[in-house]
Design an enzyme around this catalytic site. Sequence first.
Site, PDB file in Angstrom:
ATOM      1  N   THR A 123       0.827  -1.217   0.000  1.00  0.00           N
ATOM      2  CA  THR A 123       0.000   0.000   0.000  1.00  0.00           C
ATOM      3  C   THR A 123       0.855   1.258   0.000  1.00  0.00           C
ATOM      4  O   THR A 123       2.063   1.216   0.242  1.00  0.00           O
ATOM      5  CB  THR A 123      -0.924   0.049   1.235  1.00  0.00           C
ATOM      6  OG1 THR A 123      -0.105   0.197   2.403  1.00  0.00           O
ATOM      7  CG2 THR A 123      -1.764  -1.209   1.359  1.00  0.00           C
ATOM      8  N   CYS A 124       0.198   2.395  -0.225  1.00  0.00           N
ATOM      9  CA  CYS A 124       0.903   3.672  -0.262  1.00  0.00           C
ATOM     10  C   CYS A 124       0.976   4.328   1.113  1.00  0.00           C
ATOM     11  O   CYS A 124       1.116   5.545   1.211  1.00  0.00           O
ATOM     12  CB  CYS A 124       0.252   4.612  -1.266  1.00  0.00           C
ATOM     13  SG  CYS A 124       0.604   4.085  -2.939  1.00  0.00           S
ATOM     14  N   ASP A 125       0.823   3.534   2.166  1.00  0.00           N
ATOM     15  CA  ASP A 125       0.968   4.081   3.517  1.00  0.00           C
ATOM     16  C   ASP A 125       2.366   3.734   3.997  1.00  0.00           C
ATOM     17  O   ASP A 125       2.767   2.564   3.967  1.00  0.00           O
ATOM     18  CB  ASP A 125      -0.085   3.449   4.439  1.00  0.00           C
ATOM     19  CG  ASP A 125      -0.137   4.142   5.778  1.00  0.00           C
ATOM     20  OD1 ASP A 125       0.952   4.342   6.377  1.00  0.00           O
ATOM     21  OD2 ASP A 125      -1.235   4.485   6.239  1.00  0.00           O
ATOM     22  N   SER A 126       3.114   4.746   4.445  1.00  0.00           N
ATOM     23  CA  SER A 126       4.505   4.481   4.826  1.00  0.00           C
ATOM     24  C   SER A 126       4.596   3.633   6.091  1.00  0.00           C
ATOM     25  O   SER A 126       5.654   3.100   6.410  1.00  0.00           O
ATOM     26  CB  SER A 126       5.256   5.796   5.004  1.00  0.00           C
ATOM     27  OG  SER A 126       4.563   6.595   5.923  1.00  0.00           O
TER      28      SER A 126
ATOM     29  N   ASN B 242      -6.511   1.356  -0.585  1.00  0.00           N
ATOM     30  CA  ASN B 242      -5.826   1.450  -1.883  1.00  0.00           C
ATOM     31  C   ASN B 242      -6.442   0.506  -2.917  1.00  0.00           C
ATOM     32  O   ASN B 242      -5.806   0.144  -3.903  1.00  0.00           O
ATOM     33  CB  ASN B 242      -4.333   1.095  -1.754  1.00  0.00           C
ATOM     34  CG  ASN B 242      -3.454   2.281  -1.410  1.00  0.00           C
ATOM     35  OD1 ASN B 242      -2.279   2.102  -1.131  1.00  0.00           O
ATOM     36  ND2 ASN B 242      -3.984   3.487  -1.434  1.00  0.00           N
TER      37      ASN B 242
END
Length: 380
Positions: free
Chosen positions: A327-330, A370
């Site tokens: 996903t695009c969550d750090s 996402n």
Amino acid sequence: MTERIREFLRNRRAEGKDTEPCLVVDLEVVRENYYAFANALPDTRVFYAVKANPAHEVLSLLTQLGSCFDVASVAEAEMVLAAGATPDRISYGNTIKKERDIARAYELGIRLFAVDCTAEVEKIARAAPGSRVFCRFLHDCEGAEWPLSRKFGCEPEMAVEVLEHAHRLGLEPHGVSFHVGSQQRNVKSWDRALAAAAWIFRACAERGITLSMVNLGGGFPTKYLKEVPTVRTYGMSIFRALRKHFGNRIPETIIEPGRGMVGNAGVIETEVVLVAKKSANDEVRWVYLDIGKFGGLAETMDEAIRYPIRTPRDGGPVAPCVIAGPTCDSADVLYEKEPYQLPVSLEIGDKLLIEGTGAYTATYSSVAFNGFPPLKTYHI
Ligand SMILES: *Cc1c(COP(=O)(O)O)cnc(C)c1O
């Protein structure tokens, strides 16, 4: 990892259905685990902690085997009833309940509730009159890999007050409960908690209240990377502690295994999406999988649970890797503080197996963060 799971994954691949990660749970392993608990503590009733894996297949199997159930919500209670269990086999073990949920549980026939303060006792007296209650007391979770906070339970002194209040309001003060922390690898952890339990029993007796039950909670481990003691060892240690603190007046006991019942029954298959470095001479590679914290591996939070990971290239030289989700969550990084050793030859497209993932995975996966769908699960 069992031959049945291996075969299932082979067939799934052959049919080209392996486009998303999936969890496969072998119900035969759950059955073995149930019998291991029942044999290790023959005088103790098993209340499976439903939240660990509430799949209908798991609940049905455990119902057939004679298990009881620890639920945290009305929805979980309904799942247990739908699996064929009667309401007298359900304990509503969450100490934080809305009064209307208590009323609904009472309507469903549930008569056993956890409490840890007088306000909760009052809700139960109103919404589930005459029911049995047990008071959860605080216990520090030293030694647990997934420790529980001070969120649940009260000090033992207060537990006596809470149980006395229940008695005054016409409820049945049934006993006490505690939880030694999840993935508890120290078999002696129950000893100190049982000392406190016995103290509460005596303090209540002095006030004319006879308690009869000790809920020993969960905490029984699953094998991840480190070895864990057998269920039999836990059973013997707990029995010794009961003898030590209760003498020849051993109370009725129950256990609430979650992780220990289903953890080792499940395997997640995942695909390597990308292998990359952050600079030309970076020693650590980043391995991005198609599953991460939001796809079901939430217990990698703080790198608490380290799952065994098998690759098709095991046996060759290894090098440290950071493992991250898609996903695009750090925050979606699984292991970074302590990098994970994976084969140097690992490639994009390789299928990895994450073992010991039968507990606390599928229900943690997000609905569509996402756009990634929730973790697919198969119970075979
Ligand atoms: C989660 C939970 C359990 C199960 O714990 P495990 O460590 O998975 O065995 C048992 N009892 C209660 C009250 C729980 O909340």
